[in-house]
Design a protein around this motif. Sequence first.
Motif, PDB file in Angstrom:
ATOM      1  N   GLY A  50       0.825  -1.212   0.000  1.00 39.97           N
ATOM      2  CA  GLY A  50       0.000   0.000   0.000  1.00 39.97           C
ATOM      3  C   GLY A  50       0.851   1.249   0.000  1.00 39.97           C
ATOM      4  N   VAL A  52       2.171   4.879   1.335  1.00 41.74           N
ATOM      5  CA  VAL A  52       2.364   5.552   2.616  1.00 41.74           C
ATOM      6  C   VAL A  52       2.982   6.923   2.368  1.00 41.74           C
ATOM      7  CG1 VAL A  52       2.597   3.473   4.050  1.00 41.74           C
ATOM      8  CG2 VAL A  52       4.628   4.464   2.974  1.00 41.74           C
ATOM      9  N   ARG A  63      -0.841   5.978   6.328  1.00 36.95           N
ATOM     10  CA  ARG A  63      -1.471   5.297   5.204  1.00 36.95           C
ATOM     11  C   ARG A  63      -2.365   6.298   4.455  1.00 36.95           C
ATOM     12  NH1 ARG A  63      -0.251   0.054   5.932  1.00 36.95           N
ATOM     13  NH2 ARG A  63      -0.029  -0.719   8.079  1.00 36.95           N
TER      14      ARG A  63
END
Length: 204
Positions: A50, A52, A63
């Motif tokens: 993901g 960041v 996040r």
Amino acid sequence: MPERKIPDNKNGVPLEHYCARFAAMRPEDMSFRSGFEYCGGAFKLRYLGGGVRLTYPDMRLFRPDGAEISAPAARILIGRAVMEGMAKPANGGFLAYSEVPWGNVYLQQFRGRCIMRLAFSFGRDPDRFAAACEALGGEPCTGADKAYIIEFITGLYVKLLLWEGDDEFQPSAQILFSDNFPAMFTAEDMAVAGDLLINALKTA
């Protein structure tokens, strides 16, 4: 006057040290050297499946949904990558821990801390291992009973190999790093990276 909290020696003191170093450096210089984009007061990169943001100058990690990653080990490791790492593309090869500079010195600790932990966390449940790897954006590959390549941070990849245990043999594992890892991290940092990756797998 409010009482000042004393940081713990394992995480607090190093975190304060690296936060101070990070704040003292120019973000444009760090971005140029490390290759991580700096925009809107934060460095943008991918971490374990993901996006960041590492904010400047306070070195806090967020996040995309705004949730903060407060773990000192993650903040320090990513902060060190931004401060000290050198941008270098992977050439497609993977290195065993013993093949990286100083890896032989720390190999026994790495085996216990990362390789054996991976084997005994997932060696009896390979389907759980596969699901956890895929939850972190891992791509299946060959080389073991179950094997996945996961992007640890932007452009740096870890190959996890797992051999299933049975009544006769103990489970076993191997962890390999893309050939550009040593340009970004030291051997000690790579052990921390392995530890953080296994933690993420266990909670995926």
